[in-house]
Design a protein around this motif. Structure first.
Motif, PDB file in Angstrom:
ATOM      1  N   SER A 258       0.852  -1.196   0.000  1.00  0.00           N
ATOM      2  CA  SER A 258       0.000   0.000   0.000  1.00  0.00           C
ATOM      3  C   SER A 258       0.881   1.237   0.000  1.00  0.00           C
ATOM      4  N   GLY A 259       0.310   2.321  -0.483  1.00  0.00           N
ATOM      5  CA  GLY A 259       1.038   3.580  -0.497  1.00  0.00           C
ATOM      6  C   GLY A 259       1.555   3.975  -1.858  1.00  0.00           C
ATOM      7  N   TYR A 260       1.589   3.022  -2.795  1.00  0.00           N
ATOM      8  CA  TYR A 260       1.906   3.355  -4.167  1.00  0.00           C
ATOM      9  C   TYR A 260       1.369   2.235  -5.050  1.00  0.00           C
ATOM     10  N   THR A 261       1.138   2.518  -6.317  1.00  0.00           N
ATOM     11  CA  THR A 261       0.517   1.532  -7.198  1.00  0.00           C
ATOM     12  C   THR A 261       1.305   1.276  -8.469  1.00  0.00           C
ATOM     13  N   HIS A 262       2.253   2.092  -8.802  1.00  0.00           N
ATOM     14  CA  HIS A 262       2.970   1.875 -10.057  1.00  0.00           C
ATOM     15  C   HIS A 262       3.978   0.752  -9.888  1.00  0.00           C
ATOM     16  N   THR A 263       4.420   0.201 -10.997  1.00  0.00           N
ATOM     17  CA  THR A 263       5.328  -0.948 -10.952  1.00  0.00           C
ATOM     18  C   THR A 263       6.710  -0.559 -11.464  1.00  0.00           C
ATOM     19  N   TYR A 264       7.090   0.682 -11.272  1.00  0.00           N
ATOM     20  CA  TYR A 264       8.384   1.137 -11.758  1.00  0.00           C
ATOM     21  C   TYR A 264       9.534   0.517 -10.981  1.00  0.00           C
ATOM     22  N   TYR A 265       9.312   0.310  -9.690  1.00  0.00           N
ATOM     23  CA  TYR A 265      10.403  -0.153  -8.842  1.00  0.00           C
ATOM     24  C   TYR A 265      10.483  -1.667  -8.778  1.00  0.00           C
ATOM     25  N   TYR A 266      11.687  -2.158  -8.566  1.00  0.00           N
ATOM     26  CA  TYR A 266      11.863  -3.569  -8.267  1.00  0.00           C
ATOM     27  C   TYR A 266      11.220  -3.890  -6.921  1.00  0.00           C
ATOM     28  N   MET A 267      10.653  -5.085  -6.860  1.00  0.00           N
ATOM     29  CA  MET A 267      10.155  -5.641  -5.605  1.00  0.00           C
ATOM     30  C   MET A 267      10.809  -6.996  -5.439  1.00  0.00           C
ATOM     31  N   GLY A 268      10.980  -7.414  -4.188  1.00  0.00           N
ATOM     32  CA  GLY A 268      11.689  -8.666  -3.995  1.00  0.00           C
ATOM     33  C   GLY A 268      11.314  -9.386  -2.724  1.00  0.00           C
ATOM     34  N   TRP A 269      11.764 -10.613  -2.667  1.00  0.00           N
ATOM     35  CA  TRP A 269      11.623 -11.452  -1.478  1.00  0.00           C
ATOM     36  C   TRP A 269      13.009 -11.785  -0.946  1.00  0.00           C
TER      37      TRP A 269
ATOM     38  N   ALA B 173      14.284 -13.706  -4.571  1.00  0.00           N
ATOM     39  CA  ALA B 173      13.707 -13.415  -5.875  1.00  0.00           C
ATOM     40  C   ALA B 173      13.379 -11.937  -5.960  1.00  0.00           C
ATOM     41  N   ALA B 174      13.454 -11.403  -7.167  1.00  0.00           N
ATOM     42  CA  ALA B 174      13.127  -9.992  -7.378  1.00  0.00           C
ATOM     43  C   ALA B 174      12.546  -9.829  -8.771  1.00  0.00           C
ATOM     44  N   MET B 175      11.702  -8.805  -8.913  1.00  0.00           N
ATOM     45  CA  MET B 175      11.096  -8.590 -10.228  1.00  0.00           C
ATOM     46  C   MET B 175      10.727  -7.136 -10.445  1.00  0.00           C
ATOM     47  N   ARG B 176      10.723  -6.765 -11.727  1.00  0.00           N
ATOM     48  CA  ARG B 176      10.160  -5.509 -12.172  1.00  0.00           C
ATOM     49  C   ARG B 176       9.659  -5.758 -13.580  1.00  0.00           C
ATOM     50  N   GLY B 177       8.364  -5.901 -13.714  1.00  0.00           N
ATOM     51  CA  GLY B 177       7.788  -6.263 -15.000  1.00  0.00           C
ATOM     52  C   GLY B 177       8.263  -7.648 -15.405  1.00  0.00           C
ATOM     53  N   ASP B 178       8.840  -7.728 -16.583  1.00  0.00           N
ATOM     54  CA  ASP B 178       9.319  -9.018 -17.087  1.00  0.00           C
ATOM     55  C   ASP B 178      10.749  -9.335 -16.646  1.00  0.00           C
ATOM     56  N   ASN B 179      11.362  -8.426 -15.940  1.00  0.00           N
ATOM     57  CA  ASN B 179      12.717  -8.672 -15.439  1.00  0.00           C
ATOM     58  C   ASN B 179      12.617  -9.398 -14.104  1.00  0.00           C
TER      59      ASN B 179
ATOM     60  N   VAL C  59      17.152 -21.257  -5.119  1.00  0.00           N
ATOM     61  CA  VAL C  59      15.698 -21.454  -5.260  1.00  0.00           C
ATOM     62  C   VAL C  59      15.255 -21.522  -6.711  1.00  0.00           C
ATOM     63  N   ASN C  60      16.146 -21.224  -7.634  1.00  0.00           N
ATOM     64  CA  ASN C  60      15.788 -21.214  -9.048  1.00  0.00           C
ATOM     65  C   ASN C  60      15.221 -22.561  -9.465  1.00  0.00           C
ATOM     66  N   GLY C  61      14.041 -22.524 -10.083  1.00  0.00           N
ATOM     67  CA  GLY C  61      13.389 -23.757 -10.506  1.00  0.00           C
ATOM     68  C   GLY C  61      12.386 -24.289  -9.491  1.00  0.00           C
ATOM     69  N   ARG C  62      12.441 -23.778  -8.263  1.00  0.00           N
ATOM     70  CA  ARG C  62      11.514 -24.226  -7.216  1.00  0.00           C
ATOM     71  C   ARG C  62      10.569 -23.110  -6.779  1.00  0.00           C
ATOM     72  N   PHE C  63      11.021 -21.881  -6.793  1.00  0.00           N
ATOM     73  CA  PHE C  63      10.229 -20.732  -6.356  1.00  0.00           C
ATOM     74  C   PHE C  63       9.825 -19.892  -7.564  1.00  0.00           C
ATOM     75  N   THR C  64       8.660 -19.259  -7.447  1.00  0.00           N
ATOM     76  CA  THR C  64       8.185 -18.368  -8.506  1.00  0.00           C
ATOM     77  C   THR C  64       7.667 -17.079  -7.887  1.00  0.00           C
ATOM     78  N   ILE C  65       8.184 -15.959  -8.353  1.00  0.00           N
ATOM     79  CA  ILE C  65       7.725 -14.649  -7.897  1.00  0.00           C
ATOM     80  C   ILE C  65       6.736 -14.106  -8.914  1.00  0.00           C
ATOM     81  N   SER C  66       5.694 -13.446  -8.411  1.00  0.00           N
ATOM     82  CA  SER C  66       4.707 -12.854  -9.310  1.00  0.00           C
ATOM     83  C   SER C  66       4.071 -11.651  -8.625  1.00  0.00           C
ATOM     84  N   HIS C  67       3.399 -10.849  -9.435  1.00  0.00           N
ATOM     85  CA  HIS C  67       2.770  -9.639  -8.904  1.00  0.00           C
ATOM     86  C   HIS C  67       1.400  -9.470  -9.533  1.00  0.00           C
ATOM     87  N   ASP C  68       0.404  -9.280  -8.685  1.00  0.00           N
ATOM     88  CA  ASP C  68      -0.961  -9.020  -9.144  1.00  0.00           C
ATOM     89  C   ASP C  68      -1.184  -7.513  -9.100  1.00  0.00           C
TER      90      ASP C  68
END
Length: 122
Positions: free
Chosen positions: A25-36, A49-55, A62-71
């Motif tokens: 909460s507090g912002y809605t754009h997806t410009y920034y990286y988010m991560g676990w 894991a980290a993501m920004r759009g398709d990056n 954890v590669n191959g076992r974990f999946t990061i996603s954003h709704d």
């Protein structure tokens, strides 16, 4: 004010699955990286894991076992964790607003959640 609230942690046997959620909460754009990130007792916090759009980035462990996603509709970050191992035990944190650097799995994030515990037993 940006806030991140994690949920979904718990106890599971090795080989099982969990899905972590992080409501932002507090912002809605997806410009920034988010991560676990996770931190085991006596160890430093490490990027999972980290993501920004398709990056998308995953740690080797954890590669191959974990999946990061954003709704985007709910501004919720997820971490689907499959084939869990005892070594995956720790506190898991979501983070937002990567401050820069060579690797989005680094700890240079501005905002952090309080964490959720994941315990994997053998």
């Amino acid at each position: 004010q940006v806030q991140l609230v994690e949920s979904g942690g718990g106890s599971v046997q090795a080989g099982g699955s969990l899905r972590l959620s992080c409501v932002v909460s507090g912002y809605t754009h997806t410009y920034y990286y988010m991560g676990w990130f996770r931190q085991a007792p006596g160890k430093e916090r490490e990027g999972v894991a980290a993501m920004r759009g398709d990056n998308i980035y995953y740690s080797d462990s954890v590669n191959g076992r974990f999946t990061i996603s954003h709704d985007k509709s709910t501004n919720t970050l997820y971490l689907q964790m499959n084939s869990l191992e005892v070594e995956d035990t720790g506190s898991y944190f979501c983070a937002s607003h990567f401050l820069g650097g060579a690797n989005p799995l680094g700890r240079e994030y501005r905002y952090w959640g309080q964490g959720t515990q994941v315990t994997v037993s053998s």
